[in-house]
Design a protein around this motif. Structure first.
Motif, PDB file in Angstrom:
ATOM      1  N   SER A 171      -7.340 -33.384  55.295  1.00 17.32           N
ATOM      2  CA  SER A 171      -6.558 -32.783  56.376  1.00 17.32           C
ATOM      3  C   SER A 171      -6.661 -31.256  56.405  1.00 17.32           C
ATOM      4  O   SER A 171      -6.289 -30.626  57.394  1.00 17.32           O
ATOM      5  CB  SER A 171      -5.087 -33.191  56.256  1.00 17.32           C
ATOM      6  OG  SER A 171      -4.517 -32.658  55.069  1.00 17.32           O
ATOM      7  N   LYS A 172      -7.172 -30.651  55.349  1.00 16.14           N
ATOM      8  CA  LYS A 172      -7.253 -29.190  55.253  1.00 16.14           C
ATOM      9  C   LYS A 172      -8.682 -28.660  55.317  1.00 16.14           C
ATOM     10  O   LYS A 172      -8.901 -27.457  55.312  1.00 16.14           O
ATOM     11  CB  LYS A 172      -6.624 -28.711  53.934  1.00 16.14           C
ATOM     12  CG  LYS A 172      -5.188 -29.150  53.730  1.00 16.14           C
ATOM     13  CD  LYS A 172      -4.253 -28.439  54.662  1.00 16.14           C
ATOM     14  CE  LYS A 172      -2.826 -28.841  54.338  1.00 16.14           C
ATOM     15  NZ  LYS A 172      -1.862 -28.181  55.148  1.00 16.14           N
TER      16      LYS A 172
ATOM     17  N   GLN B 173     -10.980 -28.477  57.669  1.00 15.71           N
ATOM     18  CA  GLN B 173     -11.279 -27.604  58.803  1.00 15.71           C
ATOM     19  C   GLN B 173     -10.677 -26.214  58.599  1.00 15.71           C
ATOM     20  O   GLN B 173     -11.287 -25.208  58.933  1.00 15.71           O
ATOM     21  CB  GLN B 173     -10.771 -28.221  60.103  1.00 15.71           C
ATOM     22  CG  GLN B 173     -11.232 -27.450  61.321  1.00 15.71           C
ATOM     23  CD  GLN B 173     -10.852 -28.148  62.620  1.00 15.71           C
ATOM     24  OE1 GLN B 173     -10.112 -29.117  62.632  1.00 15.71           O
ATOM     25  NE2 GLN B 173     -11.355 -27.632  63.719  1.00 15.71           N
TER      26      GLN B 173
ATOM     27  N   GLN C 221     -12.910 -24.359  56.115  1.00 17.76           N
ATOM     28  CA  GLN C 221     -14.138 -23.930  56.772  1.00 17.76           C
ATOM     29  C   GLN C 221     -13.879 -22.757  57.711  1.00 17.76           C
ATOM     30  O   GLN C 221     -14.667 -21.808  57.764  1.00 17.76           O
ATOM     31  CB  GLN C 221     -14.765 -25.107  57.520  1.00 17.76           C
ATOM     32  CG  GLN C 221     -15.287 -26.175  56.579  1.00 17.76           C
ATOM     33  CD  GLN C 221     -15.725 -27.440  57.286  1.00 17.76           C
ATOM     34  OE1 GLN C 221     -15.399 -27.678  58.452  1.00 17.76           O
ATOM     35  NE2 GLN C 221     -16.467 -28.274  56.574  1.00 17.76           N
ATOM     36  N   SER C 222     -12.763 -22.782  58.407  1.00 18.61           N
ATOM     37  CA  SER C 222     -12.408 -21.685  59.308  1.00 18.61           C
ATOM     38  C   SER C 222     -12.138 -20.397  58.533  1.00 18.61           C
ATOM     39  O   SER C 222     -12.605 -19.312  58.924  1.00 18.61           O
ATOM     40  CB  SER C 222     -11.173 -22.077  60.123  1.00 18.61           C
ATOM     41  OG  SER C 222     -10.784 -21.030  60.963  1.00 18.61           O
TER      42      SER C 222
ATOM     43  N   ASN D  30     -21.085 -25.384  55.603  1.00 19.26           N
ATOM     44  CA  ASN D  30     -19.978 -26.335  55.615  1.00 19.26           C
ATOM     45  C   ASN D  30     -20.460 -27.650  55.023  1.00 19.26           C
ATOM     46  O   ASN D  30     -21.573 -28.101  55.309  1.00 19.26           O
ATOM     47  CB  ASN D  30     -19.470 -26.562  57.041  1.00 19.26           C
ATOM     48  CG  ASN D  30     -18.702 -25.382  57.574  1.00 19.26           C
ATOM     49  OD1 ASN D  30     -18.242 -24.524  56.827  1.00 19.26           O
ATOM     50  ND2 ASN D  30     -18.569 -25.310  58.876  1.00 19.26           N
TER      51      ASN D  30
ATOM     52  N   GLU E 143     -18.926 -31.743  53.664  1.00 17.14           N
ATOM     53  CA  GLU E 143     -17.926 -32.739  54.038  1.00 17.14           C
ATOM     54  C   GLU E 143     -16.534 -32.403  53.524  1.00 17.14           C
ATOM     55  O   GLU E 143     -15.546 -32.543  54.235  1.00 17.14           O
ATOM     56  CB  GLU E 143     -18.355 -34.109  53.511  1.00 17.14           C
ATOM     57  CG  GLU E 143     -17.449 -35.237  53.972  1.00 17.14           C
ATOM     58  CD  GLU E 143     -17.945 -36.587  53.527  1.00 17.14           C
ATOM     59  OE1 GLU E 143     -17.098 -37.422  53.170  1.00 17.14           O
ATOM     60  OE2 GLU E 143     -19.166 -36.804  53.531  1.00 17.14           O
TER      61      GLU E 143
ATOM     62  N   CYS F  66     -16.543 -26.166  51.957  1.00 18.16           N
ATOM     63  CA  CYS F  66     -17.558 -25.144  52.209  1.00 18.16           C
ATOM     64  C   CYS F  66     -18.266 -24.792  50.907  1.00 18.16           C
ATOM     65  O   CYS F  66     -17.668 -24.809  49.833  1.00 18.16           O
ATOM     66  CB  CYS F  66     -16.881 -23.902  52.789  1.00 18.16           C
ATOM     67  SG  CYS F  66     -18.039 -22.639  53.314  1.00 18.16           S
TER      68      CYS F  66
END
Length: 118
Positions: free
Chosen positions: A34-35, A37, A40-41, A84, A86, A89
């Motif tokens: 859940s974290k 993304q 990666q951001s 990135n 799975e 990162c």
């Protein structure tokens, strides 16, 4: 910028593993699904800030370590790649200069050749 990014990653519960390779230090940032993304951001934003820092030449206020890193990247002695994966990162910092490799490994808290993987 690095400290701010590390704080963001900690809030998300991300973990980082630093691995010494022959001419590389690999940083693997992972988090719960859940974290991912968010990790990666945060890392993409960090990469953008680093690129801005590189482009600013001597206008940026940097610590001596960051100045050395900026100079090494600008001269081609140090390459940084971010990918990135799975679970988060991956950042690779590579150099053909043994002194730069040792410096990166030291900054990452690694003891160099004793931990180097083939």
């Amino acid at each position: 910028d690095m400290a701010m990014c590390e704080d963001e990653l900690k809030v998300m519960g991300a973990t980082v593993q630093a691995v010494a390779l022959k001419n590389v230090v690999m940083f693997v940032y992972t988090a719960d699904a859940s974290k991912v993304q968010g990790v990666q951001s945060a890392m993409a934003h960090r990469g953008q800030r680093m690129n801005t820092m590189l482009a600013s030449t001597d206008k940026a206020t940097l610590c001596p370590e960051c100045k050395a890193m900026r100079g090494a990247i600008a001269s081609g002695k140090l390459n940084r790649e971010q990918v990135n994966i799975e679970g988060g990162c991956l950042t690779l910092m590579t150099s053909s200069d043994p002194a730069m490799v040792a410096k990166i490994q030291s900054m990452a808290g690694l003891k160099g050749s004793a931990l180097t993987k083939s």
